[in-house]
Design a protein around this motif. Structure first.
Motif, PDB file in Angstrom:
ATOM      1  N   SER A  65      33.096  41.411  37.633  1.00 26.65           N
ATOM      2  CA  SER A  65      34.044  42.050  38.550  1.00 26.65           C
ATOM      3  C   SER A  65      34.632  41.033  39.528  1.00 26.65           C
ATOM      4  O   SER A  65      34.024  40.029  39.879  1.00 26.65           O
ATOM      5  N   VAL A  66      35.855  41.344  39.955  1.00 24.71           N
ATOM      6  CA  VAL A  66      36.559  40.576  40.982  1.00 24.71           C
ATOM      7  C   VAL A  66      36.922  41.551  42.094  1.00 24.71           C
ATOM      8  O   VAL A  66      37.477  42.621  41.839  1.00 24.71           O
ATOM      9  N   THR A  67      36.606  41.180  43.332  1.00 22.38           N
ATOM     10  CA  THR A  67      36.804  42.068  44.473  1.00 22.38           C
ATOM     11  C   THR A  67      37.366  41.272  45.649  1.00 22.38           C
ATOM     12  O   THR A  67      37.722  40.101  45.517  1.00 22.38           O
ATOM     13  N   MET A  68      37.414  41.908  46.821  1.00 25.83           N
ATOM     14  CA  MET A  68      37.692  41.234  48.088  1.00 25.83           C
ATOM     15  C   MET A  68      36.587  41.583  49.072  1.00 25.83           C
ATOM     16  O   MET A  68      36.054  42.694  49.045  1.00 25.83           O
ATOM     17  N   ASN A 166      52.841  39.963  32.992  1.00 30.61           N
ATOM     18  CA  ASN A 166      53.851  40.007  34.068  1.00 30.61           C
ATOM     19  C   ASN A 166      53.445  40.906  35.229  1.00 30.61           C
ATOM     20  O   ASN A 166      54.300  41.497  35.893  1.00 30.61           O
ATOM     21  N   MET A 167      52.156  41.003  35.486  1.00 29.70           N
ATOM     22  CA  MET A 167      51.638  41.809  36.590  1.00 29.70           C
ATOM     23  C   MET A 167      51.117  40.886  37.695  1.00 29.70           C
ATOM     24  O   MET A 167      50.615  39.793  37.420  1.00 29.70           O
ATOM     25  N   TYR A 168      51.230  41.326  38.932  1.00 26.51           N
ATOM     26  CA  TYR A 168      50.849  40.517  40.083  1.00 26.51           C
ATOM     27  C   TYR A 168      49.414  40.784  40.526  1.00 26.51           C
ATOM     28  O   TYR A 168      48.977  41.933  40.564  1.00 26.51           O
ATOM     29  N   LEU A 169      48.715  39.712  40.906  1.00 31.55           N
ATOM     30  CA  LEU A 169      47.395  39.853  41.534  1.00 31.55           C
ATOM     31  C   LEU A 169      47.584  40.632  42.833  1.00 31.55           C
ATOM     32  O   LEU A 169      48.370  40.237  43.699  1.00 31.55           O
ATOM     33  N   HIS A 170      46.825  41.720  42.996  1.00 29.97           N
ATOM     34  CA  HIS A 170      47.208  42.751  43.961  1.00 29.97           C
ATOM     35  C   HIS A 170      45.961  43.413  44.539  1.00 29.97           C
ATOM     36  O   HIS A 170      44.902  43.454  43.912  1.00 29.97           O
ATOM     37  N   ALA A 171      46.089  43.946  45.736  1.00 32.76           N
ATOM     38  CA  ALA A 171      45.033  44.781  46.317  1.00 32.76           C
ATOM     39  C   ALA A 171      45.673  45.706  47.345  1.00 32.76           C
ATOM     40  O   ALA A 171      46.554  45.286  48.106  1.00 32.76           O
ATOM     41  N   THR A 172      45.240  46.934  47.366  1.00 33.17           N
ATOM     42  CA  THR A 172      45.745  47.862  48.377  1.00 33.17           C
ATOM     43  C   THR A 172      45.001  47.709  49.697  1.00 33.17           C
ATOM     44  O   THR A 172      45.521  48.060  50.749  1.00 33.17           O
ATOM     45  N   GLY A 173      43.765  47.225  49.631  1.00 37.10           N
ATOM     46  CA  GLY A 173      42.920  47.142  50.812  1.00 37.10           C
ATOM     47  C   GLY A 173      42.258  48.457  51.169  1.00 37.10           C
ATOM     48  O   GLY A 173      41.395  48.507  52.047  1.00 37.10           O
ATOM     49  N   GLN A 174      42.639  49.529  50.477  1.00 34.28           N
ATOM     50  CA  GLN A 174      42.130  50.862  50.794  1.00 34.28           C
ATOM     51  C   GLN A 174      41.055  51.335  49.814  1.00 34.28           C
ATOM     52  O   GLN A 174      40.249  52.200  50.139  1.00 34.28           O
ATOM     53  N   HIS A 175      41.068  50.786  48.596  1.00 36.20           N
ATOM     54  CA  HIS A 175      40.132  51.241  47.565  1.00 36.20           C
ATOM     55  C   HIS A 175      38.829  50.465  47.706  1.00 36.20           C
ATOM     56  O   HIS A 175      38.772  49.265  47.444  1.00 36.20           O
ATOM     57  N   GLN A 176      37.783  51.159  48.122  1.00 38.94           N
ATOM     58  CA  GLN A 176      36.515  50.540  48.508  1.00 38.94           C
ATOM     59  C   GLN A 176      35.393  50.970  47.567  1.00 38.94           C
ATOM     60  O   GLN A 176      35.249  52.147  47.254  1.00 38.94           O
ATOM     61  N   TYR A 177      34.589  49.979  47.148  1.00 38.29           N
ATOM     62  CA  TYR A 177      33.463  50.246  46.251  1.00 38.29           C
ATOM     63  C   TYR A 177      32.244  50.740  47.022  1.00 38.29           C
ATOM     64  O   TYR A 177      32.053  50.428  48.199  1.00 38.29           O
ATOM     65  N   GLY A 178      31.384  51.478  46.325  1.00 39.23           N
ATOM     66  CA  GLY A 178      30.055  51.819  46.816  1.00 39.23           C
ATOM     67  C   GLY A 178      29.047  50.840  46.247  1.00 39.23           C
ATOM     68  O   GLY A 178      29.380  49.725  45.860  1.00 39.23           O
ATOM     69  N   GLN A 179      27.797  51.262  46.144  1.00 32.34           N
ATOM     70  CA  GLN A 179      26.741  50.412  45.611  1.00 32.34           C
ATOM     71  C   GLN A 179      27.016  50.056  44.144  1.00 32.34           C
ATOM     72  O   GLN A 179      27.572  50.853  43.417  1.00 32.34           O
TER      73      GLN A 179
END
Length: 212
Positions: A65-68, A166-179
């Motif tokens: 997985s890749v996250t922020m 042709n898709m951009y590396l992106h994040a909404t900043g709102q979608h948060q993972y749990g455990q």
């Protein structure tokens, strides 16, 4: 090679800790991101760092997985910059905007990767994962560097456009993972360029440009 990688992690971790404690503008001669630099990419709207770890997705490709994350000091947010498979790039060379790059996760040696056949777990956009190692890298690891200057400059907003889809590396900043990765944010790929797919090279170990 293993000892060199360990030393690199130590040096970058120390540099990242220092820069997180007290930010200073890039020093003279270190204004650019160069080939071989190991960097932390900040999502421009949120300042979260692009991150990975030995945790696989539970759905989709089930790749790494890749996250922020919000932490500035985690060594698992370090990515080393390389060229494409054919042309590569010279260590210390400045990277021209519009060229193709690859980003290798320093801790696990997997490459920043995407593909059109899996959706991201939370937003349903295109999945971004980490895949491969020093000996295995494919076309899904290629990203076009988009920026407004001639060369990639530190702390300058840039975009990464996935070459195959042709898709951009992106994040909404709102979608948060749990455990087991509580609080980390989803990273995905998105079809349109906007503020949510801008990134800035912040902390890390930057190689001084080679003189030609």
């Amino acid at each position: 090679v293993k000892m060199a990688a360990t030393a690199l992690l130590f040096l970058i971790g120390f540099a990242a800790f220092a820069s997180a404690a007290e930010r200073e503008p890039p020093g003279k001669g270190f204004e650019f991101v160069t080939c071989g630099s190991a960097i932390k990419l900040a999502h421009a709207p949120t300042e979260f760092r692009l991150h990975s770890h030995k945790v696989q997705y539970g759905t989709g490709s089930k790749q790494q997985s890749v996250t922020m994350i919000s932490s500035l000091d985690d060594v698992n947010s370090l990515w080393q910059v390389y060229g494409d498979h054919e042309a590569g790039c010279t260590r210390g060379a400045k990277l021209r905007c519009g060229r193709t790059v690859r980003l290798q996760h320093v801790s696990t040696t997997a490459w920043l990767h995407s593909h059109s056949n899996h959706q991201s777990p939370l937003s349903g956009n295109q999945e971004v994962s980490a895949l491969g190692d020093n000996d295995h890298s494919d076309m899904g690891d290629l990203w076009k560097l988009e920026c407004d200057s001639t060369y990639w400059e530190r702390e300058q907003p840039v975009r990464f456009k996935h070459v195959q889809t042709n898709m951009y590396l992106h994040a909404t900043g709102q979608h948060q993972y749990g455990q087991p990765i509580q609080g980390q944010r989803e990273v995905c790929a998105f079809s349109r360029s906007n503020a949510l797919n801008t990134w800035r090279a912040m902390d890390g170990l930057f190689l001084k440009p080679v003189e030609k």
